[in-house]
Each structure stands twice: as C-alpha cells, then as structure tokens.
Design a protein around this motif. Sequence first.
Motif, PDB file in Angstrom:
ATOM      1  N   GLY A   4       0.917  -1.163   0.267  1.00  0.00           N
ATOM      2  CA  GLY A   4      -0.140   0.044  -0.159  1.00  0.00           C
ATOM      3  C   GLY A   4       0.866   1.402  -0.093  1.00  0.00           C
ATOM      4  N   SER A   5       0.205   2.298   0.095  1.00  0.00           N
ATOM      5  CA  SER A   5       0.930   3.539   0.253  1.00  0.00           C
ATOM      6  C   SER A   5       0.368   4.458   1.076  1.00  0.00           C
ATOM      7  CB  SER A   5       1.170   4.425  -1.324  1.00  0.00           C
ATOM      8  OG  SER A   5      -0.293   4.520  -1.700  1.00  0.00           O
ATOM      9  N   HIS A  34      -0.018   9.029   2.392  1.00  0.00           N
ATOM     10  CA  HIS A  34       0.305  10.493   2.078  1.00  0.00           C
ATOM     11  C   HIS A  34      -0.344  11.489   2.998  1.00  0.00           C
ATOM     12  CE1 HIS A  34      -3.805  10.394   0.129  1.00  0.00           C
ATOM     13  NE2 HIS A  34      -3.569  11.762   0.437  1.00  0.00           N
ATOM     14  N   LYS A  75       4.872  11.809   1.468  1.00  0.00           N
ATOM     15  CA  LYS A  75       3.919  10.339   0.949  1.00  0.00           C
ATOM     16  C   LYS A  75       5.193   9.370   0.750  1.00  0.00           C
ATOM     17  CE  LYS A  75       5.281  12.072  -3.938  1.00  0.00           C
ATOM     18  NZ  LYS A  75       4.575  12.438  -5.202  1.00  0.00           N
ATOM     19  N   GLY A  76       4.667   8.075   0.768  1.00  0.00           N
ATOM     20  CA  GLY A  76       5.360   6.708   0.748  1.00  0.00           C
ATOM     21  C   GLY A  76       4.679   5.702   0.118  1.00  0.00           C
ATOM     22  N   THR A  77       5.346   4.862  -0.554  1.00  0.00           N
ATOM     23  CA  THR A  77       4.885   3.789  -1.432  1.00  0.00           C
ATOM     24  C   THR A  77       5.701   2.443  -0.879  1.00  0.00           C
ATOM     25  OG1 THR A  77       6.438   4.096  -3.139  1.00  0.00           O
ATOM     26  CG2 THR A  77       4.418   5.186  -3.138  1.00  0.00           C
ATOM     27  N   GLY A  78       5.168   1.279  -1.408  1.00  0.00           N
ATOM     28  CA  GLY A  78       5.786   0.111  -1.267  1.00  0.00           C
ATOM     29  C   GLY A  78       5.764  -0.292  -0.003  1.00  0.00           C
ATOM     30  N   ASP A 100      -4.040   3.490  -1.144  1.00  0.00           N
ATOM     31  CA  ASP A 100      -3.606   4.635  -0.506  1.00  0.00           C
ATOM     32  C   ASP A 100      -3.964   5.322   0.563  1.00  0.00           C
ATOM     33  OD1 ASP A 100      -1.637   6.888  -0.591  1.00  0.00           O
ATOM     34  OD2 ASP A 100      -2.797   8.149  -1.846  1.00  0.00           O
ATOM     35  N   VAL A 146      -2.381   0.653   6.938  1.00  0.00           N
ATOM     36  CA  VAL A 146      -2.172   0.724   5.515  1.00  0.00           C
ATOM     37  C   VAL A 146      -2.614  -0.633   4.756  1.00  0.00           C
ATOM     38  CG1 VAL A 146      -0.323   0.732   3.956  1.00  0.00           C
ATOM     39  CG2 VAL A 146       0.003   2.014   5.939  1.00  0.00           C
ATOM     40  N   TYR A 203       9.808   2.017   7.735  1.00  0.00           N
ATOM     41  CA  TYR A 203       9.920   3.012   6.561  1.00  0.00           C
ATOM     42  C   TYR A 203      10.064   4.403   7.028  1.00  0.00           C
ATOM     43  CZ  TYR A 203       7.438  -1.154   4.790  1.00  0.00           C
ATOM     44  OH  TYR A 203       6.882  -2.482   4.376  1.00  0.00           O
TER      45      TYR A 203
END
Length: 373
Positions: free
Chosen positions: A31-32, A34, A79-82, A112, A107, A68
Amino acid sequence: MKSRILSVAAMVAVLSPASLAFAQQPQDQPGSIHGHVQNAAGMAQGVGDVKLTTDRSTSDDKTRKYEYSFPVDANGDFKGTGIKPGKYVMFYIVKGATVDYINDVEVKPGEDTAQNDDMTREEFLKAMTPEQKKQLEEFKKANAATVAANKTVANLNGLLTGAREDEKAGKYDDAIAKMTQATQQKPDEAILWLELGNAQLGAKKFDDAATSLQKAADTNAASKKPNPSISGSAYNNLGQALVGAKKPNDALAAYDKAAAAEPAKAGVYYYNEAAVLYNSGNHDQAAQAADKAIAADPTKAESYYIKGQSLIDKATLDPKTQKMQAPDGCLEAYLKYLELAPNGAHAADVQGIVSAFDQKQVSDFKANKGKKK
C-alpha cells in the motif's frame, strides 16, 4: 424452459466466484500513504521525516526500529509507497527526536492511506507541558503580529502600485487619495510620502507636494538605514515643487541637498535644477545651476545647452560692426554642446545661434582654446 433457467443459474454460479476474485486485492500487495504535517500553531512543518514502525517495545528514539521513512517537503507534505499492509505507529521525527506520533495507522493492501499529523488536535495540546504551552501562546502572538504586518505591507504595496499607475494615466487625484491612505496607515515609511508628493506635484498642488516631499526626506533621514536614493529623489522633487510655488531660492537649497544626499547623481540633480529654473524664467540662477551640473558631470551635453540658453539673452550688438557679441561663457557652452552632441536634439538650433555671432569672436575663441591645450 426449466432446463434453460438451470443453465443460466449454472453460468452465474460459475462466473460469480471468478468475478469476486478479480475484484479483491491480494493481502500481500503493498500500500501507500500520504499526508500533511502541521505544528500546534497550525503552520506547515517543512522539515523532518515521517516514519512507520511496528516496534512498540521501546520509547527510546535511538533504539526504536523503523520499517519505513519518508521526508517531509517544504510545504509540510509527505508520501510513501511500497508499504507492507498492516497497522503502524506513525512518528514525526526532526533531527532524530520525536515531535509527535499517531497510533494504529492502517495501511491496506493496494490502497493509498491519507493520514495527516495535525498537532492542533486536543490530544497533542493536552500532552504539552506548561512551559511548552506558554511558548506556543507567545509564538501565536508573535506570528499573529507578523501575519498582520505582512497584510499591511501587501496592502501598502497595492496602494503604491495603483498610485503609480494612476500617475502614468494622469489621474493624479486618484493617486493622491491612495497615497494619503497609505501614509495614514504607515506614517513612518518614507517611500509613501515620496509618492504622495510626486502625485501632488503632478496635480500642481505645489505647497502640498513640498510638505509631503520634505516629510519623505525627514522620515528617511530618521530611519535606521537611510536610503540615499529616496533622499535624493525627495529633495530633487521638492526643488521642483518650490519652483512651482515661486520660491526659487528655497528650490536652489533643495537641489543642493539632493546632490549632497546622492553624490552619484549630482550631475542629474543640478541639471534638473537648471532646467526647472530656466523654464520658470530664472535665467541667472539657471546658469549657476548649469555650472554645478557641468562640474559634477562634464560629459552631459544638455547642461552646456542650458547654460548657453540661460546666457544668450545677455548678448549685445557691437555698434561698430553691428555683429552680435556672445556674453562670457555663452559661446563656450554652445561650442561644447556641439562637441559632445554634434547630432543632438538642439544641434541645428545651436549651430544657427553660433553662426549669428560675430565670427571673429568665434574664431578668436577657437584659436585661444587651441593655444590653451
């Protein structure tokens, strides 16, 4: 008919599980996240990092492990992903120290998550120490004053810009109204008095202009860092206002102050003095001002022209030769103008005047000038 219904039902039974499987996300799909970070004063935080952890075993910033980490940008956004699906504690960290944290940030697979860190929330404010609360209130007061000051500056800049546009369009009364309002709002700002004086000068309200321009000069002089350009402009325009008010002697003093305040532009200010005095019919004083302009900047052709024009009415007619004799300094000024500006705006007129003088006087002057060299 019955068998056909069973056939359709069978098809539905076959298709439905496949459709449902297609709509679902695999539980391990990343997921991501923000969000936005703002402090207890409601202002965006433009530094630090947002970090996610499932490590609830310690409260020590140095030993806590984070899965993370995402930087906070200058606008306070991150924002962050993965991110592996699950529930995390979200920390806001600045220079290695925890500023705030939020529990149970979930998450979900393939989604997102929007999660802000708003430190104006009641939970955060209650946890602050009395000293922190005191500092926060002091900061809010100081920030409120800054915001108010910025609004005032923006308003004054708008009035200043509008007044200058009005002046360009010849709407001097409108410009005066704007700058009167501006000087009332901030009477300690010299540039506002200068622009008010300029508008009044354009409207030929010479006495009012003189008062405003003197105020501009005085206010600038009293400031922590006087601006030579403002003083020079204020005294220069004050000179013009005083000439309009038929106070030529006071005007001379104002132009002298302009040149003293901004020596780099002394030649310009003395030339303006000479031109204004000449146009007002004060030719003797115009010639004196032209001499000062020439001394400050001997390369300015127009200063020599003003000097020649200021002296020409003292030319005489030789009773024997019936030739016109140039007064002292007049011929020299005209010839210097032609030397510096042979194709200048006044070149043809000056050549005509020089040709009307006694040519023996002209040739003698040129000869003597050559010998001096």
